[in-house]
Design a protein around this motif. Structure first.
Motif, short mmCIF file in Angstrom:
data_model
loop_
_atom_site.label_atom_id
_atom_site.label_comp_id
_atom_site.label_asym_id
_atom_site.label_seq_id
_atom_site.Cartn_x
_atom_site.Cartn_y
_atom_site.Cartn_z
N ASP A 33 0.84 -1.13 0.14
CA ASP A 33 0.24 0.06 -0.16
C ASP A 33 0.82 1.42 -0.14
N THR A 34 2.02 1.26 0.42
CA THR A 34 3.12 2.23 0.60
C THR A 34 3.75 2.43 -0.98
N LEU A 35 3.93 1.75 -1.95
CA LEU A 35 4.42 1.57 -3.13
C LEU A 35 3.55 2.34 -4.21
N SER A 36 4.42 2.89 -5.05
CA SER A 36 3.42 3.39 -6.18
C SER A 36 3.48 2.11 -7.26
N SER A 37 2.38 2.44 -8.21
CA SER A 37 2.03 1.70 -9.02
C SER A 37 3.16 0.99 -9.89
N MET A 38 4.13 1.70 -10.16
CA MET A 38 5.42 1.17 -10.71
C MET A 38 6.06 0.33 -9.73
N GLY A 39 6.01 0.64 -8.47
CA GLY A 39 6.83 0.39 -7.68
C GLY A 39 6.21 -1.24 -7.31
N ILE A 40 4.91 -1.24 -7.24
CA ILE A 40 4.35 -2.47 -7.03
C ILE A 40 4.86 -3.63 -8.27
N GLU A 41 4.51 -2.93 -9.48
CA GLU A 41 4.82 -3.87 -10.72
C GLU A 41 6.14 -4.31 -10.64
N ASN A 42 7.17 -3.51 -10.26
CA ASN A 42 8.55 -3.78 -9.99
C ASN A 42 8.84 -4.96 -8.85
#
Length: 65
Positions: A33-42
């Motif tokens: 929940d603290t990650l950006s959408s790109m962070g989640i994908e990565n």
């Protein structure tokens, strides 16, 4: 006061010196929940590619000042 923070890091098996690192708790759990959408994908990509493109993750202790 100890202000240690933690990161879980996935070292690239294909490119020396490259890794993907994400903030985590001391057990390596990432709060997505603290990650950006790109962070989640990565993060999900790195987890899925362990053994192929990334090594097993390591928990790194960092110091906050």
């Amino acid at each position: 006061m100890d202000r240690s923070t933690y990161e879980v890091c996935f070292q690239s098996l294909c490119h020396d010196g490259r890794s993907l690192c994400f903030p985590c708790d001391p057990l390596g759990r990432v709060d997505m929940d603290t990650l950006s959408s790109m962070g989640i994908e990565n993060y999900l990509y790195a987890r899925a590619m362990v053994g192929r493109e990334y090594a097993l993750p390591a928990i790194i202790v960092t110091q906050s000042h």
